[in-house]
Design a protein around this motif. Structure first.
Motif, short mmCIF file in Angstrom:
data_model
loop_
_atom_site.label_atom_id
_atom_site.label_comp_id
_atom_site.label_asym_id
_atom_site.label_seq_id
_atom_site.Cartn_x
_atom_site.Cartn_y
_atom_site.Cartn_z
N UNK A 28 44.37 31.18 46.37
CA UNK A 28 42.63 31.28 46.51
C UNK A 28 41.35 32.57 45.17
N UNK A 29 42.62 33.24 45.79
CA UNK A 29 41.49 34.19 45.28
C UNK A 29 41.88 34.23 43.35
N UNK A 30 42.81 33.26 42.74
CA UNK A 30 43.33 32.95 41.72
C UNK A 30 42.13 31.50 41.68
N UNK A 31 42.11 30.91 42.29
CA UNK A 31 40.94 29.92 42.59
C UNK A 31 39.44 30.42 42.01
N UNK A 32 39.22 31.78 42.10
CA UNK A 32 38.36 32.37 42.80
C UNK A 32 37.95 32.43 41.42
N UNK A 33 39.00 33.53 40.79
CA UNK A 33 39.07 34.03 39.14
C UNK A 33 38.93 32.42 38.00
N UNK A 34 39.42 31.15 38.72
CA UNK A 34 38.75 30.49 37.34
C UNK A 34 37.68 29.51 37.77
N UNK A 35 37.38 30.08 38.68
CA UNK A 35 35.67 29.67 39.24
C UNK A 35 34.78 30.86 37.82
N UNK A 36 35.35 31.73 37.66
CA UNK A 36 34.57 32.49 36.92
C UNK A 36 34.94 32.82 35.60
N UNK A 37 36.29 31.91 35.51
CA UNK A 37 36.72 31.80 34.05
C UNK A 37 35.70 30.42 33.40
N UNK A 38 34.99 29.35 34.08
CA UNK A 38 34.49 28.16 34.31
C UNK A 38 32.72 28.59 33.82
N UNK A 39 32.52 29.98 33.85
CA UNK A 39 31.71 30.45 33.61
C UNK A 39 31.50 30.73 32.41
N UNK A 40 32.75 30.99 31.85
CA UNK A 40 33.24 31.74 30.55
C UNK A 40 32.65 30.60 29.62
N UNK A 41 33.64 29.17 30.04
CA UNK A 41 33.37 28.71 29.45
C UNK A 41 32.41 27.80 29.08
N UNK A 42 31.28 27.72 29.91
CA UNK A 42 29.82 26.99 30.44
C UNK A 42 29.46 26.80 29.12
N UNK A 43 28.98 26.27 27.73
CA UNK A 43 27.68 26.77 26.61
C UNK A 43 26.69 26.92 27.49
N UNK A 44 26.13 26.87 28.22
CA UNK A 44 24.96 26.68 28.84
C UNK A 44 24.47 27.96 28.97
N UNK A 45 25.32 28.74 29.69
CA UNK A 45 25.54 30.52 29.53
C UNK A 45 25.11 31.14 28.76
N UNK A 46 23.96 32.32 27.84
CA UNK A 46 24.24 32.88 26.81
C UNK A 46 25.58 33.50 26.25
N UNK A 47 25.79 33.85 25.23
CA UNK A 47 26.48 33.74 24.68
C UNK A 47 27.35 35.15 25.59
N UNK A 48 26.59 36.08 25.17
CA UNK A 48 26.48 37.71 26.03
C UNK A 48 27.29 37.53 26.85
N UNK A 49 26.68 36.59 28.00
CA UNK A 49 27.13 36.45 29.71
C UNK A 49 28.44 36.01 29.64
N UNK A 50 28.44 34.84 28.50
CA UNK A 50 30.27 34.33 28.79
C UNK A 50 31.44 35.36 27.99
N UNK A 51 30.92 36.08 27.08
CA UNK A 51 31.85 36.90 26.66
C UNK A 51 31.65 38.00 28.09
N UNK A 52 31.23 38.34 28.46
CA UNK A 52 31.06 39.09 29.90
C UNK A 52 32.46 38.47 30.70
N UNK A 53 32.02 36.87 30.92
CA UNK A 53 32.79 36.65 32.15
C UNK A 53 34.15 36.42 31.50
N UNK A 54 34.43 36.42 30.58
CA UNK A 54 35.55 36.26 29.88
C UNK A 54 36.32 37.82 30.46
N UNK A 55 35.33 39.13 30.00
CA UNK A 55 36.20 40.49 30.38
C UNK A 55 36.57 40.31 32.04
#
Length: 282
Positions: free
Chosen positions: A33-60
């Motif tokens: 479940x924790x791994x799936x939660x972190x996958x959702x964080x990764x999905x935010x980094x993958x989402x091109x609709x998010x601002x670029x620096x926000x995507x970098x932050x999500x990947x961090x």
């Protein structure tokens, strides 16, 4: 109470009786479940609709969460496997099964994260005027500027530690950036040393603006035009490019950056420790 309601209530009670609370299918595995939660964080980094620096932050955040996941959750499973724990949790997965499933699910996530950084975020940052480059991609003026900063700020706090029959392997701090350095002595042959990159510097170093023909640099005074581009380079590459200053008289064969993630799932025996510092040191 109407007969229909009584009958429905009786059917509900009977249905509840038939539910087997020992059924592993009723439960979710905590680690997955924790791994799936972190996958959702990764999905935010993958989402091109998010601002670029926000995507970098999500990947961090994604990678930071993975550090904690391995330090606590995976290390706990490894300890259970080592101890021979065979009684499964309510979800029915043994420690070995959990470790195997984590491995299978994490590998594609890491590949997606790497593809996101190299294929989307790095090019996107470059288009926005922020270049994250390797030391070899810098021109001579930029390398000279970084070398001056290395000499003035970084070099004085570096301490290489040799590893040979006369020196035990040095302790590697948790999550610290290190360089494994192979050097060659004319008489003694190849030797190995470990060099810790100081943590009190930013991981990405700002490269100074390239000097103009008259030797001047872009002005930083208020109202001056900002530089068209910001160039950043990883600090471990800057250190690796200046290793000859740390090993005078030796040939630098090669260097390899590495990092160790240590077990953070330890228990403090309060009755046996006089204070928290003693417990942590143990």
């Amino acid at each position: 109470m109407p007969q229909e309601m009584v009958s429905a209530r009786a059917d509900e009670v009977e249905q509840q009786r038939e539910i087997n609370l020992e059924d592993p299918g009723l439960y979710l595995n905590r680690e997955l479940s924790l791994l799936r939660f972190n996958e959702r964080v990764l999905e935010e980094a993958l989402d091109p609709a998010n601002p670029l620096l926000e995507r970098v932050n999500f990947l961090t955040i994604f990678y930071g969460n993975l550090d904690e996941f391995f330090m606590v959750r995976v290390s706990g499973l490894l300890q259970q496997r080592k101890a021979g724990v065979i009684e499964p949790p309510p979800d029915g997965m043994s420690p070995v099964q959990q470790l195997q499933t984590i491995h299978e699910r994490l590998l594609p996530m890491l590949q997606r994260a790497d593809d996101c950084w190299t294929g989307e975020l790095l090019p996107g940052l470059a288009k926005s005027g922020i270049r994250v480059v390797g030391h070899r991609e810098l021109d001579d003026a930029q390398k000279s500027a970084l070398r001056r900063r290395f000499e003035a700020e970084i070099f004085p706090v570096l301490t290489p530690l040799a590893f040979d029959p006369g020196h035990p392997f040095p302790h590697i701090s948790n999550r610290s950036i290190n360089l494994a350095v192979v050097v060659r002595d004319r008489d003694a042959g190849e030797k190995f040393a470990r060099l810790k990159v100081p943590a009190n510097f930013p991981r990405l170093l700002l490269v100074e603006a390239e000097a103009s023909a008259d030797g001047s640099r872009a002005s930083s005074m208020p109202g001056a035009a900002p530089p068209a581009e910001t160039t950043l380079v990883w600090i471990e590459e800057v250190v690796a490019a200046n290793l000859e200053r740390l090993f005078p008289g030796l040939e630098i064969v090669d260097s390899y950056p590495f990092r160790v993630t240590r077990n953070g799932d330890f228990e403090i025996e309060e009755d046996e420790a006089h204070d928290l510092l003693t417990a942590m040191a143990a």
